[in-house]
Design an enzyme around this catalytic site. Structure first.
Site, short mmCIF file in Angstrom:
data_model
loop_
_atom_site.label_atom_id
_atom_site.label_comp_id
_atom_site.label_asym_id
_atom_site.label_seq_id
_atom_site.Cartn_x
_atom_site.Cartn_y
_atom_site.Cartn_z
N GLU A 102 31.05 -6.50 -16.61
CA GLU A 102 29.79 -5.95 -16.97
C GLU A 102 28.68 -5.99 -16.04
O GLU A 102 27.77 -6.76 -15.93
CB GLU A 102 29.19 -7.00 -18.22
CG GLU A 102 30.22 -7.25 -19.17
CD GLU A 102 29.43 -8.00 -20.52
OE1 GLU A 102 28.17 -8.67 -20.19
OE2 GLU A 102 30.08 -8.48 -21.46
N GLU A 110 36.51 -8.51 -24.41
CA GLU A 110 35.79 -9.51 -25.14
C GLU A 110 35.19 -8.96 -26.69
O GLU A 110 34.72 -7.80 -26.77
CB GLU A 110 34.50 -9.80 -24.80
CG GLU A 110 34.54 -10.90 -23.26
CD GLU A 110 33.31 -11.03 -22.49
OE1 GLU A 110 32.31 -11.03 -23.30
OE2 GLU A 110 33.38 -11.30 -21.28
C1 GCO Z 1 29.13 -11.14 -21.74
C2 GCO Z 1 29.96 -12.13 -20.90
C3 GCO Z 1 30.29 -13.43 -21.46
C4 GCO Z 1 29.33 -13.82 -22.52
C5 GCO Z 1 29.53 -13.26 -23.92
C6 GCO Z 1 28.57 -13.85 -25.03
O1 GCO Z 1 29.67 -10.34 -22.42
O2 GCO Z 1 28.26 -11.24 -21.67
O3 GCO Z 1 31.27 -11.38 -20.35
O4 GCO Z 1 30.14 -14.31 -20.23
O5 GCO Z 1 29.33 -15.26 -22.47
O6 GCO Z 1 29.42 -11.95 -23.71
O7 GCO Z 1 27.49 -13.38 -24.56
#
Ligand code: GCO
Length: 447
Positions: free
Chosen positions: A165, A353
């Site tokens: 990200e 994710e």
């Molecule tokens: C993100 C990160 C994670 C977060 C998850 C929830 O996507 O922000 O990769 O580290 O913890 O997404 O916010």
């Protein structure tokens, strides 16, 4: 569209990141990262929480791998802490590397494929002091670090993710100041995202030239933006929100250019002249990669606000929400993939994710989580639909294996399939763990 892997190759996994779970902040030679410092500034993190101990995964990784084995995942996505590997400039720390070698050994012994994120926001503080991502030199420092990981770990790693990200590490950290290093400068943020993307391109080139044995890609957090009304102003707000979070990154990676409307907005907002974009940079950023990782949680509805940094602000909708207030919208998830295929690329996609945040009074209360199960059911259905329609998804990772340090929300928000009692470090399987376990087992049985 490239041919889609069969279910045997499909990766079912869970995701975590180093700063969010490891703890052991000063152990075996690790030096502070920018989040260690960010957490110490009052007001930055809810309840003054820090990642100093987190889930103590550094000492409990065997127990955590055993949980993954029981869950039945065939892959685990985790990240490496740069300041464990290079605690100071030019100083390689064998002890820090040993931890990851042991973790990878444990995973492989349990039949779980390691999927490694090289950078998940925990920049060493010593790199920040040299200028951080705002400085072009950081690209070289990142490359030295990445090359060391490739050399030491490539034989046992299944896939590499250069960055997690860049929107967050670039814009949230350097423009909005909500994440470490807590800087609020659009100019610095644009330069930072550029250097982050450049370090990605250079790492892909280096890996393909020197190693090239496994797939390498990047993970973006792609959102779906809707205008609150169909007025011209709200439509502009939607365009800016999409430009800031999605197109800035997708256009650079897949079209070797930054979007003209965002360049114009940024130039107007901070008089940037973009001279830091050197000849050949965009060619390098667009270096073909082997897959795209997507983190996706929700859709966002926006309305026009001239005073807002990018002309938009989030609007409230009637949609069901998680505890952070993010809209639950599995149809948007499906539409996102349709758009990606139509406008950008046909390379394999991994959902790196996806998950649900709850706010529970205690670790014990967190164990019964029907809302998380409902969320996963809907989003997994969307993934099934994507693959039924040939959208080329090769894997899916739940965020997260266990409750952990959720950045500015500290430990108040819980994303885990496993509940963690931060006083005792006791892990307890949630109902959603049992749900995902059964779901994966059903998929594997179909092979
Ligand atoms: C993100 C990160 C994670 C977060 C998850 C929830 O996507 O922000 O990769 O580290 O913890 O997404 O916010």
């Amino acid at each position: 569209m490239k041919e889609q892997g069969n279910f045997k190759e499909f990766l079912w996994g869970v995701s975590t990141s180093s700063y969010q779970i490891e703890g052991a902040a000063a152990e075996d030679g690790r030096t502070p990262c920018i989040w260690d410092l960010h957490c110490r500034i009052p007001g930055n993190i809810l309840n003054g929480d820090t990642g100093e101990t987190a889930c103590d995964h550094y000492h409990r990784y065997r127990e955590d791998v055993a949980l993954m084995k029981e869950l039945g995942v065939n892959s685990y996505r985790f990240s490496i802490s740069w300041s464990r590997i290079y605690p100071q400039r030019g100083v390689y720390n064998e002890k820090g590397m040993r931890f990851y070698k042991n973790l990878i050994y444990e995973l492989k012994a349990n039949g779980i494929l390691p999927c490694v994120t090289i950078y998940h926001w925990d920049l060493p503080q010593w790199v920040q002091e040299l200028g951080g991502w705002d400085a072009r030199e950081t690209v070289d420092l990142y490359l030295e670090y990445a090359d060391t990981l490739f050399r030491e770990l490539d034989a046992d790693v299944n896939m590499w993710i250069t960055h997690n990200e860049p929107y967050c590490s670039g814009f949230l950290g350097n423009h909005m100041g909500e994440h470490a290093p807590g800087i609020r400068s659009l100019q610095k943020a644009i330069r930072s995202t550029h250097h982050i993307l450049l370090s990605h391109g250079r790492a892909v080139q280096l890996y393909h030239e020197k190693y090239g044995t496994h797939p390498i890609g990047i993970t973006l957090n792609l959102g779906v933006m809707y205008p609150q009304t169909d007025t011209v102003k709200d439509q502009l707000a939607q365009k800016m929100a999409d430009g800031y979070t999605n197109r800035w990154f997708l256009d650079a990676l897949f079209q070797k250019q930054y979007p003209a409307d965002m360049l114009a907005l940024f130039a107007a907002r901070c008089a940037a002249d973009f001279d830091f974009i050197q000849k050949g940079d965009l060619e390098c950023i667009g270096e073909p990669m082997d897959f795209l990782g997507i983190n996706h949680y929700s859709s966002t509805t926006v309305s026009y606000l001239s005073a807002a940094p990018n002309l938009y602000t989030a609007a409230v909708t009637g949609k069901e929400k998680n505890a952070i207030g993010w809209d639950i919208d599995p149809d948007a998830f499906y539409d996102l993939l349709v758009r990606l295929r139509k406008e950008y690329t046909d390379i394999p996609v991994y959902i790196t994710e996806n998950g649900f945040a709850s706010k529970d009074a205690s670790a014990q209360e967190a164990v019964h989580d029907p809302q998380r199960i409902r969320y996963l059911e809907q989003y997994l259905q969307a993934v099934e639909k994507m693959n039924a329609h040939g959208l080329g998804i090769y894997g899916y990772f739940v965020w997260s294996l266990m409750d952990n340090f959720e950045w500015p929300s500290g430990y108040a928000m819980r994303f885990g399939l496993v509940s963690v009692d931060y006083q005792t470090q006791e892990r307890v399987k949630k109902d959603s763990f049992l749900y995902y376990q059964k779901y994966i087992a059903g998929k594997m049985a179909k092979i």
